[in-house]
Motif scaffolding. Structure first.
Motif, PDB file in Angstrom:
ATOM      1  N   SER A   8       0.825  -1.216   0.000  1.00  0.00           N
ATOM      2  CA  SER A   8       0.000   0.000   0.000  1.00  0.00           C
ATOM      3  C   SER A   8       0.853   1.258   0.000  1.00  0.00           C
ATOM      4  O   SER A   8       0.376   2.329  -0.396  1.00  0.00           O
ATOM      5  CB  SER A   8      -0.934   0.001   1.218  1.00  0.00           C
ATOM      6  OG  SER A   8      -0.208   0.194   2.427  1.00  0.00           O
ATOM      7  N   GLU A  43     -13.936   0.539  -1.988  1.00  0.00           N
ATOM      8  CA  GLU A  43     -13.019   0.878  -0.896  1.00  0.00           C
ATOM      9  C   GLU A  43     -11.996   1.908  -1.365  1.00  0.00           C
ATOM     10  O   GLU A  43     -11.381   1.754  -2.417  1.00  0.00           O
ATOM     11  CB  GLU A  43     -12.303  -0.377  -0.389  1.00  0.00           C
ATOM     12  CG  GLU A  43     -11.315  -0.125   0.733  1.00  0.00           C
ATOM     13  CD  GLU A  43     -11.949   0.581   1.914  1.00  0.00           C
ATOM     14  OE1 GLU A  43     -11.511   1.722   2.215  1.00  0.00           O
ATOM     15  OE2 GLU A  43     -12.882   0.011   2.512  1.00  0.00           O
ATOM     16  N   GLU A  44     -11.817   2.963  -0.575  1.00  0.00           N
ATOM     17  CA  GLU A  44     -10.925   4.054  -0.947  1.00  0.00           C
ATOM     18  C   GLU A  44      -9.511   3.866  -0.410  1.00  0.00           C
ATOM     19  O   GLU A  44      -8.557   4.403  -0.980  1.00  0.00           O
ATOM     20  CB  GLU A  44     -11.496   5.384  -0.427  1.00  0.00           C
ATOM     21  CG  GLU A  44     -12.883   5.706  -0.960  1.00  0.00           C
ATOM     22  CD  GLU A  44     -13.486   6.904  -0.259  1.00  0.00           C
ATOM     23  OE1 GLU A  44     -12.760   7.550   0.536  1.00  0.00           O
ATOM     24  OE2 GLU A  44     -14.674   7.191  -0.485  1.00  0.00           O
ATOM     25  N   ASP A  45      -9.368   3.178   0.688  1.00  0.00           N
ATOM     26  CA  ASP A  45      -8.077   3.042   1.350  1.00  0.00           C
ATOM     27  C   ASP A  45      -7.304   1.858   0.776  1.00  0.00           C
ATOM     28  O   ASP A  45      -7.786   0.722   0.802  1.00  0.00           O
ATOM     29  CB  ASP A  45      -8.289   2.867   2.855  1.00  0.00           C
ATOM     30  CG  ASP A  45      -6.980   2.878   3.608  1.00  0.00           C
ATOM     31  OD1 ASP A  45      -6.372   1.797   3.738  1.00  0.00           O
ATOM     32  OD2 ASP A  45      -6.555   3.959   4.062  1.00  0.00           O
ATOM     33  N   ARG A  74      -6.555  -1.050   3.399  1.00  0.00           N
ATOM     34  CA  ARG A  74      -7.736  -1.869   3.713  1.00  0.00           C
ATOM     35  C   ARG A  74      -8.077  -2.789   2.545  1.00  0.00           C
ATOM     36  O   ARG A  74      -8.409  -3.958   2.742  1.00  0.00           O
ATOM     37  CB  ARG A  74      -8.932  -0.968   4.018  1.00  0.00           C
ATOM     38  CG  ARG A  74      -8.920  -0.341   5.391  1.00  0.00           C
ATOM     39  CD  ARG A  74     -10.310   0.181   5.673  1.00  0.00           C
ATOM     40  NE  ARG A  74     -10.379   0.962   6.884  1.00  0.00           N
ATOM     41  CZ  ARG A  74     -11.470   1.045   7.638  1.00  0.00           C
ATOM     42  NH1 ARG A  74     -12.553   0.393   7.277  1.00  0.00           N
ATOM     43  NH2 ARG A  74     -11.491   1.778   8.723  1.00  0.00           N
ATOM     44  N   ARG A  89     -17.161  -0.418   8.310  1.00  0.00           N
ATOM     45  CA  ARG A  89     -17.296   0.919   7.739  1.00  0.00           C
ATOM     46  C   ARG A  89     -18.545   1.596   8.266  1.00  0.00           C
ATOM     47  O   ARG A  89     -19.515   0.946   8.649  1.00  0.00           O
ATOM     48  CB  ARG A  89     -17.340   0.874   6.213  1.00  0.00           C
ATOM     49  CG  ARG A  89     -18.496   0.071   5.640  1.00  0.00           C
ATOM     50  CD  ARG A  89     -18.599   0.235   4.130  1.00  0.00           C
ATOM     51  NE  ARG A  89     -17.365  -0.142   3.461  1.00  0.00           N
ATOM     52  CZ  ARG A  89     -17.215  -0.097   2.147  1.00  0.00           C
ATOM     53  NH1 ARG A  89     -18.214   0.312   1.373  1.00  0.00           N
ATOM     54  NH2 ARG A  89     -16.085  -0.463   1.584  1.00  0.00           N
ATOM     55  N   ARG A 141     -18.965   6.377  -0.643  1.00  0.00           N
ATOM     56  CA  ARG A 141     -17.600   6.252  -1.138  1.00  0.00           C
ATOM     57  C   ARG A 141     -17.579   6.323  -2.654  1.00  0.00           C
ATOM     58  O   ARG A 141     -18.508   5.889  -3.320  1.00  0.00           O
ATOM     59  CB  ARG A 141     -16.990   4.908  -0.684  1.00  0.00           C
ATOM     60  CG  ARG A 141     -16.845   4.818   0.816  1.00  0.00           C
ATOM     61  CD  ARG A 141     -16.570   3.406   1.264  1.00  0.00           C
ATOM     62  NE  ARG A 141     -16.451   3.351   2.703  1.00  0.00           N
ATOM     63  CZ  ARG A 141     -15.318   3.238   3.367  1.00  0.00           C
ATOM     64  NH1 ARG A 141     -14.184   3.180   2.710  1.00  0.00           N
ATOM     65  NH2 ARG A 141     -15.283   3.214   4.668  1.00  0.00           N
ATOM     66  N   ARG A 149      -6.238   6.193  -1.865  1.00  0.00           N
ATOM     67  CA  ARG A 149      -5.318   6.975  -1.046  1.00  0.00           C
ATOM     68  C   ARG A 149      -4.077   6.159  -0.754  1.00  0.00           C
ATOM     69  O   ARG A 149      -4.151   4.984  -0.572  1.00  0.00           O
ATOM     70  CB  ARG A 149      -5.995   7.382   0.276  1.00  0.00           C
ATOM     71  CG  ARG A 149      -7.193   8.310   0.062  1.00  0.00           C
ATOM     72  CD  ARG A 149      -7.889   8.594   1.368  1.00  0.00           C
ATOM     73  NE  ARG A 149      -9.057   9.460   1.176  1.00  0.00           N
ATOM     74  CZ  ARG A 149      -9.919   9.725   2.133  1.00  0.00           C
ATOM     75  NH1 ARG A 149      -9.774   9.196   3.335  1.00  0.00           N
ATOM     76  NH2 ARG A 149     -10.934  10.519   1.904  1.00  0.00           N
TER      77      ARG A 149
END
Length: 405
Positions: free
Chosen positions: A163, A329-331, A334, A393, A399, A405
């Motif tokens: 990541s 999912e943005e992260d 995760r 979440r 989202r 990110r």
């Protein structure tokens, strides 16, 4: 009696207490965890654990007979009661880990990776040999496999390293994670444990593909993997024996692998579509490791191929549920951590079911949450707890699938 002193008319039953503790207006940590948790995923896991207890109860008499010797007689339901105790320990582990904040879970996984990697290095020196393989470390009257606990922790650590590429694509995380995977694979093959080596390597490749490593690099790794399998066949006796026994089962000296896979297939199909009924199986008494590696075959004999299909669908549903939930999912961390944990869960289940059905060579791998095993159950609960933590979440948060990110 004044109105202030008059007893409340609000119902105080179970429903009232649940609403008070888990209501959307409650801002306590337990209530927040409850509403953020993927309760469908948790239900599927609990259903799998319940099926596992039934399966161990069916397999326990066969294993008790096989491992009883002379004055050392094992009660028919010995393994079932022990598994029940392990489940009672494992469920709190799963729930507590699922409540951890993401930062705490990540740090715990990184520290755990270091600890269990050191223990994996210590296995050849202080390990306990069982069935010709030195994979366990003894602690008092119990034993545990460091590789079982390392799996989920290694996946989270690898996901964290990969990541970091989202912030700086120039970081050499392909090399770093590759070296880490190579060290783990080398230590596992010393035990020997070819099956776990495949799981670690497969999940690493899956994480690389999800992280956006170039197709050229992925293609090169697949080519290297193919060369690695050939090298393992030529220079690694355990791999050569397993592959030969699978491809040439009728050759002279095929060994126990041939017998195990034949008996697994015979047990699996003995009950037909609907099975012989609980306790009605007889072929299972000829099956080695009926309560662990080949418990899927025991399910087939006593509950039928239909029950086996339902278990396979449950595993698929858990994996699909996770990946669908991660679509927006943005992260990056995760996304990778949850994907890797779900992939490990699915790969291990696929390998075990493939061995039981004769589609894959014998590998000595348990079926997640179904097979008997204390350290395995706790390690799986640790991994599933981490998966539940990373898929939590806020239900009111919208989202965008285009932001990473």
């Amino acid at each position: 009696m004044t109105d202030a002193a008059r007893p409340s008319a609000t119902p105080k039953g179970l429903r009232g207490r649940m609403e008070q503790r888990f209501g959307r207006g409650n801002q306590g940590p337990i209530a927040i965890w409850f509403w953020e948790l993927d309760r469908v995923l948790l239900f599927l896991v609990f259903l799998l654990i319940a099926i596992g207890l039934v399966a161990v109860a069916a397999a326990s008499p066969a294993s008790a007979v096989r491992y009883s010797e002379g004055a050392h007689q094992i009660a028919p339901m010995y393994y079932f009661w022990r598994q029940t105790a392990w489940v009672a320990v494992s469920i709190p582990v799963l729930l507590v880990v699922s409540m951890l904040p993401i930062t705490v879970a990540r740090r715990m996984a990184i520290a755990g990776t270091i600890i269990f990697l050191v223990l994996l290095m210590a296995v050849p020196v202080i390990g306990v040999t069982v069935n010709g393989a030195r994979r366990w470390i003894g602690v008092g009257i119990a034993q545990f496999q460091p590789s079982e606990f390392l799996k989920p922790l290694f996946i989270v650590t690898t996901a964290w390293l990969l990541s970091l590429r989202a912030r700086d694509p120039q970081l050499p995380m392909l090399v770093v994670t590759g070296l880490l995977t190579a060290v783990v694979a080398a230590l596992l093959m010393l035990q020997p444990d070819f099956g776990q080596t495949i799981v670690f390597s497969s999940v690493w490749l899956i994480l690389l593909m999800i992280s956006g490593v170039s197709p050229k690099a992925i293609g090169a790794l697949f080519g290297a993997g193919f060369v690695g399998v050939i090298a393992a066949y030529l220079f690694y006796p355990t791999a050569r024996l397993r592959i030969d026994n699978f491809l040439f089962p009728d050759r002279e000296g095929a060994g126990t692998d041939h017998y195990q896979t034949d008996m697994a297939h015979a047990t699996l199909t003995a009950g037909g579509v609907t099975g012989t009924g609980p306790g009605g199986g007889t072929v299972k008494f000829k099956l080695p490791e009926a309560h662990t590696d080949y418990i899927y075959s025991v399910v087939g004999e006593e509950f039928g191929l239909l029950a086996c299909a339902i278990i396979a669908v449950l595993f698929l549903a858990i994996v699909v549920r996770v990946f669908v939930k991660l679509l927006d999912e943005e992260d990056a961390f995760r996304l990778l951590a949850a994907s890797g944990l779900a992939a490990q869960f699915g790969v291990q289940a696929t390998i075990n079911m493939g061995v039981n059905t004769g589609l894959l060579p014998s590998k000595g791998m348990t079926l997640p949450f179904i097979s008997y095993g204390g350290s395995s159950m706790i390690a799986l609960s640790l991994g599933m707890g981490l998966l539940l933590a990373f898929t939590r979440r806020n239900p009111y948060l919208t989202r965008s699938p285009y932001i990473v990110r």
